[in-house]
Design a protein around this motif. Sequence first.
Motif, PDB file in Angstrom:
ATOM      1  N   VAL A 166     -39.223  12.550  48.694  1.00  0.00           N
ATOM      2  CA  VAL A 166     -40.028  11.352  48.439  1.00  0.00           C
ATOM      3  C   VAL A 166     -40.655  11.442  47.050  1.00  0.00           C
ATOM      4  N   MET A 167     -41.168  12.619  46.707  1.00  0.00           N
ATOM      5  CA  MET A 167     -41.767  12.808  45.379  1.00  0.00           C
ATOM      6  C   MET A 167     -40.744  12.566  44.270  1.00  0.00           C
ATOM      7  N   ILE A 168     -39.615  13.246  44.362  1.00  0.00           N
ATOM      8  CA  ILE A 168     -38.628  13.203  43.288  1.00  0.00           C
ATOM      9  C   ILE A 168     -37.931  11.850  43.195  1.00  0.00           C
ATOM     10  N   SER A 169     -37.581  11.272  44.321  1.00  0.00           N
ATOM     11  CA  SER A 169     -36.776  10.051  44.311  1.00  0.00           C
ATOM     12  C   SER A 169     -37.581   8.757  44.279  1.00  0.00           C
ATOM     13  N   TRP A 182     -55.190  15.757  52.005  1.00  0.00           N
ATOM     14  CA  TRP A 182     -53.855  15.158  51.891  1.00  0.00           C
ATOM     15  C   TRP A 182     -53.937  13.647  52.124  1.00  0.00           C
ATOM     16  N   ILE A 183     -54.634  13.262  53.176  1.00  0.00           N
ATOM     17  CA  ILE A 183     -54.777  11.838  53.492  1.00  0.00           C
ATOM     18  C   ILE A 183     -55.599  11.145  52.408  1.00  0.00           C
ATOM     19  N   CYS A 237     -52.558  12.503  41.179  1.00  0.00           N
ATOM     20  CA  CYS A 237     -51.390  13.391  41.216  1.00  0.00           C
ATOM     21  C   CYS A 237     -51.801  14.843  40.969  1.00  0.00           C
ATOM     22  N   VAL A 238     -52.597  15.067  39.945  1.00  0.00           N
ATOM     23  CA  VAL A 238     -52.978  16.431  39.574  1.00  0.00           C
ATOM     24  C   VAL A 238     -53.799  17.092  40.683  1.00  0.00           C
ATOM     25  N   VAL A 239     -54.772  16.393  41.216  1.00  0.00           N
ATOM     26  CA  VAL A 239     -55.616  16.965  42.274  1.00  0.00           C
ATOM     27  C   VAL A 239     -54.761  17.363  43.470  1.00  0.00           C
ATOM     28  N   CYS A 240     -53.857  16.506  43.862  1.00  0.00           N
ATOM     29  CA  CYS A 240     -53.003  16.803  45.009  1.00  0.00           C
ATOM     30  C   CYS A 240     -52.066  17.970  44.704  1.00  0.00           C
ATOM     31  N   HIS A 241     -51.441  17.950  43.531  1.00  0.00           N
ATOM     32  CA  HIS A 241     -50.511  19.027  43.183  1.00  0.00           C
ATOM     33  C   HIS A 241     -51.225  20.372  43.066  1.00  0.00           C
ATOM     34  N   GLN A 242     -52.436  20.380  42.532  1.00  0.00           N
ATOM     35  CA  GLN A 242     -53.170  21.638  42.424  1.00  0.00           C
ATOM     36  C   GLN A 242     -53.429  22.241  43.795  1.00  0.00           C
ATOM     37  N   GLN A 243     -53.657  21.401  44.764  1.00  0.00           N
ATOM     38  CA  GLN A 243     -53.984  21.902  46.093  1.00  0.00           C
ATOM     39  C   GLN A 243     -52.745  22.202  46.938  1.00  0.00           C
ATOM     40  N   TYR A 244     -51.697  21.410  46.795  1.00  0.00           N
ATOM     41  CA  TYR A 244     -50.583  21.513  47.738  1.00  0.00           C
ATOM     42  C   TYR A 244     -49.260  21.975  47.147  1.00  0.00           C
ATOM     43  N   ARG A 245     -49.150  22.054  45.861  1.00  0.00           N
ATOM     44  CA  ARG A 245     -47.884  22.467  45.250  1.00  0.00           C
ATOM     45  C   ARG A 245     -48.022  23.880  44.721  1.00  0.00           C
ATOM     46  N   PRO A 246     -47.329  24.824  45.331  1.00  0.00           N
ATOM     47  CA  PRO A 246     -47.444  26.224  44.897  1.00  0.00           C
ATOM     48  C   PRO A 246     -47.044  26.381  43.424  1.00  0.00           C
ATOM     49  N   ASN A 247     -47.777  27.209  42.732  1.00  0.00           N
ATOM     50  CA  ASN A 247     -47.502  27.537  41.330  1.00  0.00           C
ATOM     51  C   ASN A 247     -47.566  26.342  40.384  1.00  0.00           C
ATOM     52  N   TYR A 248     -48.294  25.309  40.766  1.00  0.00           N
ATOM     53  CA  TYR A 248     -48.418  24.140  39.894  1.00  0.00           C
ATOM     54  C   TYR A 248     -49.073  24.549  38.566  1.00  0.00           C
ATOM     55  N   ARG A 249     -48.437  24.213  37.487  1.00  0.00           N
ATOM     56  CA  ARG A 249     -48.878  24.473  36.108  1.00  0.00           C
ATOM     57  C   ARG A 249     -48.983  25.965  35.775  1.00  0.00           C
TER      58      ARG A 249
END
Length: 141
Positions: free
Chosen positions: A29-32, A84-85, A121-133
């Motif tokens: 969903v993110m990529i596409s 997340w919500i 986007c950044v707040v969510c990725h920092q919390q839920y995407r491993p190794n973000y940035r």
Amino acid sequence: MRTIVFLLLAGAALAQAPTYEPVGSVSQVMISIIYPTSDAIFYVQRNPPKTEKDWNDLQAEALTLAESGNLLMMGKRARDQGDWIKESRELVEVGAAAYQAALAKDLPAIVALNQRLNDACVVCHQQYRPNYRRRRAPAKN
């Protein structure tokens, strides 16, 4: 008697509740969906809409972005019922605001949403995407 009728009506409503079946993963969903639609908002100044078709395309991108937040809240895609919500709802709100601005052909209003979209986007990725940035260490020769 009223209780029985109410329970029967409630049961019938639940039995007829629509069902859904997620097809893509969160990553898909993110990529596409989310990356291309968010890019349409982020980079709108590079090639601003000029024609009616351009504005219609931007409206579709913004609407898709808004609805993608709903996709992130569906079933197993929702990682939790807290942040997340909250961040998914922010994506819905930003996308909806961009959609309304595109309907009004208000380019400055769309541009003004960039920071809010980026923050979501950044707040969510920092919390839920491993190794973000986190950059990989350079390879040693």
